[in-house]
Scaffold this motif. Structure first.
Motif, PDB file in Angstrom:
ATOM      1  N   LEU A  46       0.197  18.525  12.150  1.00 40.68           N
ATOM      2  CA  LEU A  46       0.234  17.078  11.938  1.00 40.68           C
ATOM      3  C   LEU A  46       1.658  16.542  12.062  1.00 40.68           C
ATOM      4  O   LEU A  46       2.613  17.224  11.660  1.00 40.68           O
ATOM      5  N   PRO A  47       1.828  15.310  12.549  1.00 38.18           N
ATOM      6  CA  PRO A  47       3.163  14.692  12.601  1.00 38.18           C
ATOM      7  C   PRO A  47       3.690  14.458  11.182  1.00 38.18           C
ATOM      8  O   PRO A  47       2.921  14.122  10.267  1.00 38.18           O
ATOM      9  N   ALA A  48       4.995  14.605  10.996  1.00 38.52           N
ATOM     10  CA  ALA A  48       5.605  14.476   9.668  1.00 38.52           C
ATOM     11  C   ALA A  48       5.392  13.088   9.075  1.00 38.52           C
ATOM     12  O   ALA A  48       5.130  12.948   7.873  1.00 38.52           O
ATOM     13  N   ASN A  49       5.494  12.048   9.918  1.00 42.66           N
ATOM     14  CA  ASN A  49       5.343  10.683   9.384  1.00 42.66           C
ATOM     15  C   ASN A  49       3.926  10.429   8.871  1.00 42.66           C
ATOM     16  O   ASN A  49       3.724   9.740   7.867  1.00 42.66           O
ATOM     17  N   LEU A  50       2.924  11.021   9.520  1.00 43.98           N
ATOM     18  CA  LEU A  50       1.544  10.890   9.067  1.00 43.98           C
ATOM     19  C   LEU A  50       1.355  11.594   7.723  1.00 43.98           C
ATOM     20  O   LEU A  50       0.632  11.102   6.850  1.00 43.98           O
ATOM     21  N   CYS A  51       2.016  12.723   7.551  1.00 44.93           N
ATOM     22  CA  CYS A  51       1.940  13.460   6.286  1.00 44.93           C
ATOM     23  C   CYS A  51       2.546  12.633   5.141  1.00 44.93           C
ATOM     24  O   CYS A  51       2.001  12.595   4.032  1.00 44.93           O
ATOM     25  N   ARG A  52       3.666  11.981   5.401  1.00 44.77           N
ATOM     26  CA  ARG A  52       4.323  11.158   4.370  1.00 44.77           C
ATOM     27  C   ARG A  52       3.422  10.004   3.932  1.00 44.77           C
ATOM     28  O   ARG A  52       3.295   9.710   2.737  1.00 44.77           O
ATOM     29  N   ILE A  53       2.788   9.366   4.901  1.00 44.06           N
ATOM     30  CA  ILE A  53       1.883   8.254   4.586  1.00 44.06           C
ATOM     31  C   ILE A  53       0.731   8.742   3.709  1.00 44.06           C
ATOM     32  O   ILE A  53       0.343   8.087   2.731  1.00 44.06           O
ATOM     33  N   PHE A  70      -0.725  10.011  -3.963  1.00 46.62           N
ATOM     34  CA  PHE A  70       0.029  10.176  -5.205  1.00 46.62           C
ATOM     35  C   PHE A  70       0.864   8.962  -5.595  1.00 46.62           C
ATOM     36  O   PHE A  70       1.386   8.905  -6.709  1.00 46.62           O
ATOM     37  N   GLY A  71       1.032   8.016  -4.679  1.00 52.35           N
ATOM     38  CA  GLY A  71       1.818   6.835  -5.010  1.00 52.35           C
ATOM     39  C   GLY A  71       3.255   7.206  -5.335  1.00 52.35           C
ATOM     40  O   GLY A  71       3.932   7.890  -4.559  1.00 52.35           O
ATOM     41  N   GLY A 124      -5.441   9.824 -10.721  1.00 49.77           N
ATOM     42  CA  GLY A 124      -6.688   9.116 -10.427  1.00 49.77           C
ATOM     43  C   GLY A 124      -7.733  10.004  -9.786  1.00 49.77           C
ATOM     44  O   GLY A 124      -8.792   9.523  -9.366  1.00 49.77           O
ATOM     45  N   LEU A 125      -7.467  11.310  -9.711  1.00 45.45           N
ATOM     46  CA  LEU A 125      -8.399  12.249  -9.075  1.00 45.45           C
ATOM     47  C   LEU A 125      -9.046  13.145 -10.129  1.00 45.45           C
ATOM     48  O   LEU A 125      -8.353  13.793 -10.915  1.00 45.45           O
ATOM     49  N   ASP A 126     -10.366  13.168 -10.135  1.00 41.67           N
ATOM     50  CA  ASP A 126     -11.110  14.053 -11.038  1.00 41.67           C
ATOM     51  C   ASP A 126     -11.539  15.278 -10.237  1.00 41.67           C
ATOM     52  O   ASP A 126     -12.519  15.222  -9.472  1.00 41.67           O
ATOM     53  N   VAL A 127     -10.796  16.359 -10.389  1.00 40.07           N
ATOM     54  CA  VAL A 127     -11.040  17.548  -9.558  1.00 40.07           C
ATOM     55  C   VAL A 127     -12.336  18.268  -9.913  1.00 40.07           C
ATOM     56  O   VAL A 127     -12.679  19.271  -9.279  1.00 40.07           O
ATOM     57  N   ARG A 128     -13.069  17.752 -10.908  1.00 39.71           N
ATOM     58  CA  ARG A 128     -14.381  18.329 -11.215  1.00 39.71           C
ATOM     59  C   ARG A 128     -15.433  17.868 -10.212  1.00 39.71           C
ATOM     60  O   ARG A 128     -16.518  18.440 -10.133  1.00 39.71           O
ATOM     61  N   THR A 129     -15.093  16.824  -9.443  1.00 39.94           N
ATOM     62  CA  THR A 129     -16.002  16.362  -8.381  1.00 39.94           C
ATOM     63  C   THR A 129     -15.514  16.903  -7.043  1.00 39.94           C
ATOM     64  O   THR A 129     -14.299  17.049  -6.814  1.00 39.94           O
ATOM     65  N   PHE A 130     -16.452  17.179  -6.161  1.00 37.59           N
ATOM     66  CA  PHE A 130     -16.101  17.831  -4.899  1.00 37.59           C
ATOM     67  C   PHE A 130     -15.128  16.994  -4.071  1.00 37.59           C
ATOM     68  O   PHE A 130     -14.126  17.507  -3.571  1.00 37.59           O
ATOM     69  N   ASP A 131     -15.404  15.705  -3.910  1.00 34.42           N
ATOM     70  CA  ASP A 131     -14.570  14.851  -3.060  1.00 34.42           C
ATOM     71  C   ASP A 131     -13.130  14.792  -3.556  1.00 34.42           C
ATOM     72  O   ASP A 131     -12.174  14.920  -2.766  1.00 34.42           O
ATOM     73  N   ASP A 132     -12.950  14.593  -4.874  1.00 35.97           N
ATOM     74  CA  ASP A 132     -11.600  14.512  -5.426  1.00 35.97           C
ATOM     75  C   ASP A 132     -10.899  15.873  -5.388  1.00 35.97           C
ATOM     76  O   ASP A 132      -9.683  15.948  -5.171  1.00 35.97           O
ATOM     77  N   ALA A 133     -11.677  16.923  -5.608  1.00 37.48           N
ATOM     78  CA  ALA A 133     -11.102  18.275  -5.535  1.00 37.48           C
ATOM     79  C   ALA A 133     -10.588  18.554  -4.133  1.00 37.48           C
ATOM     80  O   ALA A 133      -9.487  19.086  -3.943  1.00 37.48           O
ATOM     81  N   LEU A 134     -11.390  18.173  -3.128  1.00 40.01           N
ATOM     82  CA  LEU A 134     -10.986  18.372  -1.730  1.00 40.01           C
ATOM     83  C   LEU A 134      -9.741  17.550  -1.408  1.00 40.01           C
ATOM     84  O   LEU A 134      -8.800  18.049  -0.772  1.00 40.01           O
ATOM     85  N   THR A 135      -9.724  16.310  -1.861  1.00 42.16           N
ATOM     86  CA  THR A 135      -8.569  15.432  -1.609  1.00 42.16           C
ATOM     87  C   THR A 135      -7.307  15.997  -2.228  1.00 42.16           C
ATOM     88  O   THR A 135      -6.242  16.046  -1.592  1.00 42.16           O
ATOM     89  N   PHE A 136      -7.413  16.452  -3.489  1.00 40.80           N
ATOM     90  CA  PHE A 136      -6.242  16.998  -4.182  1.00 40.80           C
ATOM     91  C   PHE A 136      -5.753  18.280  -3.499  1.00 40.80           C
ATOM     92  O   PHE A 136      -4.548  18.474  -3.313  1.00 40.80           O
TER      93      PHE A 136
END
Length: 362
Positions: A267-274, A280-281, A332-344
């Motif tokens: 992945l491009p570095a700038n996309l990773c930063r965004i 995480f804000g 803001g991520l609840d890692v007990r749910t699949f979607d948030d766990a995947l995102t984190f």
């Protein structure tokens, strides 16, 4: 050229067998190696012989013979003895030295060939022509392993690997930098992914137990032709980098099993930063409580199973839930749910990749 020690070992072995003393000189008349005190041999006599068309000459009790390299004089050998036996032993020594020169030149030429092949520094026609000259099979399944030693200018790893893998089997050991060794491994018909993986694991285990060296091994995919060896090498390089970024605990990484790490790596570095800022804000993942991060990683390893994770961490279930909820409050991520766990999980991998890029820039 051959090292002085190799030449000395060769003539000493012959002297021990035949009892005939031998000495080797350069074309300038200076001594290279000797089994006797050869200081009484005048350098000008040797240089004169070197310039003459004769292949042998007798001076007193010494038989002088030329050691050739591709029909050109390379050394002068002196066999000391007044009888024909000394001359015969001298001829044998010349033959041995000439074979050594050929073998060492071929080894050097092969090393140079494979280094250029790995780095894509050769035209396709040159690959085939030089391979034929060096007696290297063109159509053989091969895979490239990179063994990272993390020890600069240490030949121990290379010599140890040369003991494990034989050039007679079509394997070749080389290096293109000072912190890793490259194994180009020829495969037998039917050697599948299990055999290739086992070879990598054996390298890690043997180098750890035999020479106390902690190494990482990465390998590419199997290629069928010599010209594609550089492809397997590039894949192994990527596997090594991706493994160090995303799979630190693993000692062996295969290009074919890098998973999402390979995708993030490209992945491009700038996309990773965004993406990091979006997830995480203002929070810096590097400042997360290490205990919470360890808990979440173990939680992921156990497929989001709270009971099994708390058992393995030796903590109460409520303690585990408290840590997860603490992370939820900050991200803001609840890692007990699949979607948030995947995102984190992906966000932390991207963050680790960004840290890796920052270290490269320093």
């Amino acid at each position: 050229m051959i090292s002085t020690q190799i030449i000395l070992n060769c003539i000493e072995e012959l002297r021990n067998i035949t009892k005939v003393n031998l000495a080797v000189f350069g074309l300038d008349g200076l001594p290279v190696a000797s089994t006797f005190d050869s200081g009484d041999i005048a350098p000008e006599l040797l240089t004169s012989f070197a310039d003459s068309p004769a292949d042998s000459q007798v001076i007193g009790k010494d038989h002088l013979l030329k050691v050739a390299d591709e029909n050109e004089p390379a050394y002068i050998l002196v066999a000391r003895g007044s009888n024909d036996e000394a001359y015969l032993i001298g001829k044998i020594a010349v033959s041995q030295l000439q074979q050594l020169i050929t073998a060492y030149k071929e080894r050097f030429d092969r090393n140079n060939f494979f280094q250029n092949l790995l780095m894509d520094n050769m035209l396709l026609v040159d690959v085939y022509n030089r391979a034929k000259k060096l007696h290297i099979d063109v159509v053989v399944p091969r895979v490239v392993y990179i063994i990272e030693t993390r020890t600069e200018k240490d030949t121990t790893a290379m010599e140890f690997l040369r003991g494990m893998f034989s050039s007679q089997s079509g394997d070749f050991i080389t290096a293109v930098d000072e912190s890793s060794v490259i194994l180009i491994k020829s495969l037998e018909e039917g050697d599948g992914s299990e055999v290739i993986e086992q070879t990598a694991q054996t390298i890690v285990d043997m180098m750890s137990t035999e020479i106390m060296m902690n190494v990482r091994v990465a390998y590419g995919t199997v290629v069928q032709e010599l010209k594609d060896v550089s492809k397997s090498y590039k894949e192994a390089m990527m596997a090594l980098d991706v493994g160090k970024i995303f799979y630190v605990e693993k000692k062996v990484n295969s290009y074919g099993s890098l998973g999402i790490g390979r995708l993030i790596y490209q992945l491009p570095a700038n996309l990773c930063r965004i993406f990091i800022e979006e997830i995480f804000g203002d929070n810096d993942p590097g400042n997360f409580d290490e205990e919470i991060v360890t808990t979440v990683n173990k939680f992921f390893e156990n497929n989001l199973n709270v009971s099994e994770t708390s058992r393995q961490l030796f903590v109460h279930r409520n303690t585990l839930v408290y840590r997860v909820e603490k992370l939820q409050k900050s991200t803001g991520l609840d890692v007990r749910t699949f979607d948030d766990a995947l995102t984190f999980k992906i966000a932390m991998m991207v963050y680790n990749y960004m840290r890796y890029l920052n270290l490269l820039d320093k």
